[in-house]
Design a protein around this motif. Structure first.
Motif, short mmCIF file in Angstrom:
data_model
loop_
_atom_site.label_atom_id
_atom_site.label_comp_id
_atom_site.label_asym_id
_atom_site.label_seq_id
_atom_site.Cartn_x
_atom_site.Cartn_y
_atom_site.Cartn_z
N ASP A 146 0.81 -1.22 0.00
CA ASP A 146 0.00 0.00 0.00
C ASP A 146 0.84 1.27 0.00
N ARG A 147 2.13 1.13 -0.32
CA ARG A 147 2.98 2.32 -0.37
C ARG A 147 2.68 3.14 -1.62
N VAL A 148 2.64 4.46 -1.44
CA VAL A 148 2.43 5.37 -2.55
C VAL A 148 3.66 6.25 -2.68
N LEU A 149 4.25 6.26 -3.85
CA LEU A 149 5.48 7.00 -4.11
C LEU A 149 5.16 8.31 -4.81
N ALA A 150 5.67 9.41 -4.27
CA ALA A 150 5.46 10.72 -4.88
C ALA A 150 6.58 11.01 -5.88
N LEU A 151 6.19 11.49 -7.05
CA LEU A 151 7.16 11.85 -8.09
C LEU A 151 7.04 13.33 -8.41
N GLY A 152 8.19 14.00 -8.48
CA GLY A 152 8.24 15.40 -8.84
C GLY A 152 9.39 15.66 -9.79
N PRO A 153 9.83 16.90 -9.92
CA PRO A 153 10.92 17.21 -10.86
C PRO A 153 12.20 16.44 -10.58
N ASP A 154 12.60 16.33 -9.30
CA ASP A 154 13.84 15.63 -8.97
C ASP A 154 13.73 14.14 -9.30
N GLU A 155 12.59 13.55 -8.90
CA GLU A 155 12.39 12.13 -9.17
C GLU A 155 12.29 11.86 -10.66
N ARG A 156 11.69 12.80 -11.38
CA ARG A 156 11.57 12.62 -12.83
C ARG A 156 12.96 12.61 -13.47
N ALA A 157 13.83 13.52 -13.05
CA ALA A 157 15.17 13.59 -13.63
C ALA A 157 15.95 12.31 -13.34
N GLU A 158 15.81 11.80 -12.10
CA GLU A 158 16.52 10.57 -11.73
C GLU A 158 15.97 9.37 -12.50
N GLU A 177 14.35 9.37 -15.43
CA GLU A 177 14.62 9.44 -16.86
C GLU A 177 16.08 9.16 -17.17
N ALA A 178 16.97 9.38 -16.18
CA ALA A 178 18.39 9.13 -16.40
C ALA A 178 18.71 7.64 -16.35
N ALA A 179 17.84 6.85 -15.73
CA ALA A 179 18.07 5.42 -15.63
C ALA A 179 17.83 4.75 -16.98
N GLU A 180 18.40 3.56 -17.13
CA GLU A 180 18.19 2.80 -18.36
C GLU A 180 16.76 2.30 -18.41
N PRO A 181 15.95 2.73 -19.37
CA PRO A 181 14.57 2.26 -19.42
C PRO A 181 14.52 0.79 -19.80
N PRO A 182 13.47 0.07 -19.40
CA PRO A 182 12.33 0.57 -18.65
C PRO A 182 12.49 0.40 -17.14
N ALA A 183 13.30 1.23 -16.51
CA ALA A 183 13.53 1.16 -15.08
C ALA A 183 12.27 1.56 -14.31
N ALA A 184 12.11 1.01 -13.10
CA ALA A 184 10.98 1.37 -12.24
C ALA A 184 11.30 2.64 -11.47
N ALA A 185 10.28 3.43 -11.20
CA ALA A 185 10.47 4.66 -10.44
C ALA A 185 10.75 4.38 -8.97
N GLY A 186 10.42 3.18 -8.50
CA GLY A 186 10.63 2.80 -7.11
C GLY A 186 9.69 1.67 -6.75
N GLU A 187 9.84 1.12 -5.55
CA GLU A 187 8.99 0.02 -5.11
C GLU A 187 7.75 0.58 -4.43
N ALA A 188 6.60 0.37 -5.02
CA ALA A 188 5.34 0.92 -4.51
C ALA A 188 4.19 0.32 -5.29
N ASP A 189 2.97 0.52 -4.78
CA ASP A 189 1.77 0.12 -5.50
C ASP A 189 0.85 1.29 -5.78
N GLY A 190 1.40 2.48 -5.59
CA GLY A 190 0.69 3.69 -5.97
C GLY A 190 1.70 4.76 -6.31
N LEU A 191 1.31 5.66 -7.21
CA LEU A 191 2.14 6.80 -7.58
C LEU A 191 1.28 8.05 -7.54
N VAL A 192 1.88 9.18 -7.16
CA VAL A 192 1.17 10.45 -7.14
C VAL A 192 2.10 11.54 -7.62
N THR A 193 1.55 12.53 -8.33
CA THR A 193 2.36 13.65 -8.77
C THR A 193 1.49 14.87 -9.02
#
Length: 257
Positions: free
Chosen positions: A74-86, A88-104
């Protein structure tokens, strides 16, 4: 009814300045058994094909789309400008983090949730300009991942009365057979999930449970009422397992434009 745009995206209306929808299995490059728009990284499909499929979805919604590594929590990960930059820099299709929800609240950054029977939920407050997604499987419904996603939205200025949600295609209560003890356990937490199959055996109706959770928070929701188990246009883990094969992953996607 949702409108179809792109080659395989069912669009839902979550308000002005928001693009949202649910993919089908059509419009991608993957061969059988994933045919054809497989968006998953754990299905055995070629990563290059998955990258191309995800790029097509990004083209349809007009933005890069972030996906989490989903763990039925039930973790929700928040994404913003910093998280977006990090991310997008990863080799796709990388995950934004371990979670079952995302918010921005970041414009131009899409959020995606991957499923193949579980319930994909996309949410938006077009007034406060906040969007979220949630992956609501059996454990996620029991843990209240949709509530956690709404909490994350309200922490960023959203109001439940202004939030619009769409509950996407998932295995229905007539097809999701489970042991009786499991049905009782989940229904004790979310009574609306209690169901029986067409054969009269114990089952869970997860979409109905999610809709009830949203209604309890005062959120207006639409339901794309298509069962993944019986609809050949959609991926289904249960259907694939029954036939001894594998399957891909479809997605719910939302972006602030």
């Amino acid at each position: 009814m949702p409108a179809q745009f792109g080659a395989g995206l069912l669009r839902v209306d979550l308000g002005p300045g928001v693009v949202a929808g649910f993919t089908t299995r059509h419009g991608g490059v993957s061969p059988a058994p994933w045919s054809s728009l497989d968006l998953g990284t754990s299905t055995g499909d070629d990563p290059a094909r998955v990258r191309e499929n995800r790029a097509r979805v990004e083209g349809w919604v007009g933005a890069p789309v972030a996906y989490a590594a989903q763990v039925h929590g039930d973790r929700v990960l928040a994404l913003g400008p910093d998280e977006r930059a990090e991310w997008e820099a990863a080799e796709p299709p990388a995950a934004a983090g371990e979670a079952d929800g995302l918010v921005t609240a970041q414009e131009g950054l899409g959020l995606g949730v991957l499923v193949a029977d579980c319930v994909p939920v996309v949410l938006a407050d077009p007034v406060a300009r906040v969007v979220a997604v949630a992956h609501a499987g059996r454990r996620g419904v029991s843990l209240g991942v949709v509530h956690r996603a709404l909490d994350a939205m309200t922490q960023r200025g959203a109001r439940p009365a202004d939030v619009r949600a769409a509950v996407g295609p998932a295995v229905c209560g007539r097809c999701y057979e489970v042991p009786e003890a499991m049905r009782d356990e989940v229904a004790a937490l979310v009574p609306e999930t209690w169901a029986t199959t067409e054969a009269g055996t114990p089952a869970l109706d997860l979409p109905r449970g999610v809709l009830a959770q949203l209604a309890a928070r005062g959120v207006e929701a639409v339901h794309v009422d298509r069962c993944t188990r019986t609809d050949a246009d959609l991926f289904s883990h249960r259907r694939a397992t029954a036939t001894g094969t594998t399957t891909g992953r479809q997605a719910g996607v939302v972006v602030l434009t």
